[in-house]
Design a protein around this motif. Structure first.
Motif, PDB file in Angstrom:
ATOM      1  N   ASP A  47       0.791  -1.224   0.000  1.00  0.00           N
ATOM      2  CA  ASP A  47       0.000   0.000   0.000  1.00  0.00           C
ATOM      3  C   ASP A  47       0.828   1.280   0.000  1.00  0.00           C
ATOM      4  OD1 ASP A  47      -2.534  -1.169  -0.042  1.00  0.00           O
ATOM      5  OD2 ASP A  47      -2.530  -1.476   2.126  1.00  0.00           O
ATOM      6  N   ARG A 298      -7.608   2.858 -11.746  1.00  0.00           N
ATOM      7  CA  ARG A 298      -7.908   3.003 -10.316  1.00  0.00           C
ATOM      8  C   ARG A 298      -7.774   1.679  -9.575  1.00  0.00           C
ATOM      9  NH1 ARG A 298     -13.490   5.493  -9.278  1.00  0.00           N
ATOM     10  NH2 ARG A 298     -12.629   5.392  -7.165  1.00  0.00           N
ATOM     11  N   SER A 385     -15.356   4.179  -4.058  1.00  0.00           N
ATOM     12  CA  SER A 385     -14.471   3.789  -2.961  1.00  0.00           C
ATOM     13  C   SER A 385     -14.163   5.017  -2.119  1.00  0.00           C
ATOM     14  CB  SER A 385     -13.173   3.179  -3.502  1.00  0.00           C
ATOM     15  OG  SER A 385     -12.539   4.077  -4.391  1.00  0.00           O
ATOM     16  N   LYS A 386     -13.607   4.800  -0.942  1.00  0.00           N
ATOM     17  CA  LYS A 386     -13.333   5.922  -0.046  1.00  0.00           C
ATOM     18  C   LYS A 386     -12.243   6.831  -0.607  1.00  0.00           C
ATOM     19  CE  LYS A 386     -14.866   3.801   4.287  1.00  0.00           C
ATOM     20  NZ  LYS A 386     -14.509   3.424   5.670  1.00  0.00           N
ATOM     21  N   ARG A 387     -11.218   6.228  -1.203  1.00  0.00           N
ATOM     22  CA  ARG A 387     -10.184   6.993  -1.903  1.00  0.00           C
ATOM     23  C   ARG A 387     -10.407   6.811  -3.396  1.00  0.00           C
ATOM     24  NH1 ARG A 387      -6.566   4.018   1.392  1.00  0.00           N
ATOM     25  NH2 ARG A 387      -5.869   2.952  -0.490  1.00  0.00           N
ATOM     26  N   ASP A 390      -6.110   3.703  -5.782  1.00  0.00           N
ATOM     27  CA  ASP A 390      -5.479   2.676  -4.950  1.00  0.00           C
ATOM     28  C   ASP A 390      -6.343   2.286  -3.750  1.00  0.00           C
ATOM     29  OD1 ASP A 390      -3.614   0.877  -4.124  1.00  0.00           O
ATOM     30  OD2 ASP A 390      -2.189   2.347  -3.332  1.00  0.00           O
ATOM     31  N   ASP A 391      -7.597   1.950  -4.004  1.00  0.00           N
ATOM     32  CA  ASP A 391      -8.495   1.571  -2.920  1.00  0.00           C
ATOM     33  C   ASP A 391      -9.430   0.464  -3.391  1.00  0.00           C
ATOM     34  OD1 ASP A 391      -9.572   1.557  -0.414  1.00  0.00           O
ATOM     35  OD2 ASP A 391     -10.656   3.442  -0.608  1.00  0.00           O
ATOM     36  N   SER A 393     -13.032  -1.341  -3.796  1.00  0.00           N
ATOM     37  CA  SER A 393     -14.371  -0.838  -4.077  1.00  0.00           C
ATOM     38  C   SER A 393     -15.331  -1.109  -2.932  1.00  0.00           C
ATOM     39  CB  SER A 393     -14.936  -1.497  -5.346  1.00  0.00           C
ATOM     40  OG  SER A 393     -14.177  -1.173  -6.468  1.00  0.00           O
ATOM     41  N   ARG A 460     -16.309  -0.797   4.894  1.00  0.00           N
ATOM     42  CA  ARG A 460     -16.283   0.083   3.726  1.00  0.00           C
ATOM     43  C   ARG A 460     -17.593   0.814   3.519  1.00  0.00           C
ATOM     44  NH1 ARG A 460     -13.813  -4.652   1.790  1.00  0.00           N
ATOM     45  NH2 ARG A 460     -11.554  -4.441   1.815  1.00  0.00           N
TER      46      ARG A 460
END
Length: 494
Positions: A47, A298, A385-387, A390-391, A393, A460
């Motif tokens: 990450d 993404r 997604s929250k970001r 690089d997050d 779903s 999430r």
């Protein structure tokens, strides 16, 4: 068939390994076995990018769009979730290798000149991502190329502006890797030629791994060792090693099987080998389906996309995997192999229950076929997604349809994150099929989603949130299809 040790170049030094636990990550090997501590461990989950190293390769499987026969392609990867067997036939470059004859590499010098290093912990990872960017693109890179290259590197001191400045101003000048490239290519090709008729094996601490070089040998090994874990990029499997501290007695890698790394395009569609990485197939796929390409950008970071494979994303059977919902809506078919037997299976029939698939013992995914669609087809893919980057779903929606005289003539809708498996929204589709394409129909279809799915609540998103988002994404698709010019204007000025 005989076996041989894994062989790779550590910068310009050839390394041969036969006796080492194959559950060892590249990061552990560098720091604990070699004492190369420039590569840092930040998260052990792929990450943060502090462990970024660069792999150079010329060997099998790389698509023609990426690599010609006389070039080395450099790719940044996360050393913390790459296992030692994945190094076979490649050149491993770490931050210690960049300085040459007492002079810093241009990307290192640019980091100094732009004051890009603060606490310094993440700096080696950034430098290696900049190095790969510098080698693979004409300079100066575009802003998009820069942000993509650095998207998998986190700076805990929030020093991104100076690091981006370093990327945009670094000189592209010949370095020691360029001067040795012809020799490096010959050495890597010699390793590949010497491995072509054998299986690469690594063993230690009671564990072993096999890296077959052909699909027939892969099929044989899987039948011989039915308890083995199949591993490709390892971006998910390695988390069980680094986070849960699991050890796998037997691993079988697909990375060196050329047949599984091919990407072929025809009038009928795309055939993508199960071991093809996202970075291999993203460009040709996005040229045909821009919406799909935007979603793949993404999907993890560039380091993840350089390792992760399509077959791995499918076989992992995660309910929040990004590729399966798209493949379901596209009508993709899996080519499954067991020994010499091959069968075709629609991907929507592959997922049975949470983490359960239709794969038989000794069977594996050989390739994925994605049929072409008509130019009249509307394809909408939404990842929530929250970001943004690089997050994982919370919800992924795929809506594919054709309209004829404002009637929905064909409709395919699939979701991820809404059930224990990625699945088709059957009742929603029925509410749209052969109906007028208008707001009333969309509202009936949105209501039908509550019959298709009863989402779970987790870290999430809540069940209510997921359902409402799914319904709103259907409404969004309607608005975008009816107002393409407005959508283009909004996206352009976002």
């Amino acid at each position: 068939m005989s076996s041989k040790p894994i062989r790779f170049l550590l910068n310009d030094e050839e390394v041969s390994l036969a006796d080492l636990n194959p559950n060892t990550t590249v990061l552990q090997y560098l720091r604990q076995q070699l004492g190369k501590v420039g590569t840092k461990e930040g998260c052990a989950s792929g990450d943060c990018g502090a462990c970024t190293v660069v792999l150079g390769e010329v060997s099998k499987g790389l698509s023609k769009e990426l690599l010609s026969a006389d070039e080395i392609h450099y790719k940044a990867v996360n050393a913390c979730i790459a296992l030692l067997p994945s190094l076979h036939g490649k050149q491993l470059i770490t931050v210690e290798d960049l300085q040459h004859k007492g002079q810093m590499h241009s990307v290192q010098q640019s980091m100094v000149d732009q004051h890009g290093s603060q606490c310094g912990f993440c700096t080696p990872g950034f430098v290696m991502s900049l190095f790969a960017l510098n080698k693979n693109h004409e300079l100066p890179p575009t802003r998009q190329q820069t942000t993509e290259a650095l998207g998998g590197n986190l700076c805990r001191c929030t020093g991104y502006r100076s690091i981006i400045d370093a990327a945009m101003t670094a000189e592209k000048r010949p370095d020691q890797f360029d001067s040795r490239s012809a020799i490096t290519i010959k050495r890597l090709q010699a390793i590949a030629d010497d491995s072509s008729d054998t299986t690469i094996e690594l063993s230690g601490d009671g564990c072993r791994s096999f890296s077959p070089q052909s699909v027939s040998e892969l099929a044989h090994l899987i039948e011989t060792y039915p308890e083995a874990r199949l591993v490709a990029g390892g971006t998910d499997l390695c988390l069980q090693i680094t986070q849960s501290l699991d050890q796998f007695d037997t691993l079988i890698s697909t990375l060196d099987v050329a047949e599984l790394c091919q990407v072929e395009r025809s009038e009928e569609g795309f055939t993508i080998g199960a071991a093809a990485t996202y970075s291999q197939f993203a460009k040709p796929l996005s040229q045909q389906y821009p919406e799909w390409g935007a979603m793949i950008e993404r999907l993890g970071s560039l380091q993840i996309r350089n390792l992760g494979t399509l077959g791995g994303n499918i076989a992992n059977a995660s309910p929040v995997g990004d590729m399966p919902p798209v493949l379901i809506a596209m009508g993709a078919t899996l080519c499954l192999r067991k020994g010499e037997r091959i069968r075709q299976l629609a991907i929507e029939d592959f997922f049975l229950d949470y983490k359960q698939t239709a794969l038989e013992a000794g069977e594996f995914i050989q390739s994925i076929f994605i049929p072409s669609v008509s130019d009249r087809t509307h394809l909408k893919i939404y990842k929530v997604s929250k970001r943004f980057d690089d997050d994982i779903s919370a919800v992924l929606a795929v809506i594919k349809l054709q309209l004829k005289d404002n009637i929905v003539s064909t409709i395919d809708i699939a979701f991820g994150g809404m059930a224990a498996i990625p699945k088709r929204a059957v009742k929603c589709e029925a509410a749209l099929r052969e109906q007028q394409w208008n707001e009333a129909t969309i509202e009936r279809a949105a209501a039908a989603l509550s019959e298709d799915f009863t989402p779970l609540s987790d870290a999430r998103a809540s069940s209510q949130y997921r359902l409402q988002v799914a319904q709103n994404l259907l409404r969004r698709a309607y608005l975008e299809i009816n107002n393409p010019d407005v959508v283009t204007q909004v996206v352009t000025h976002a």
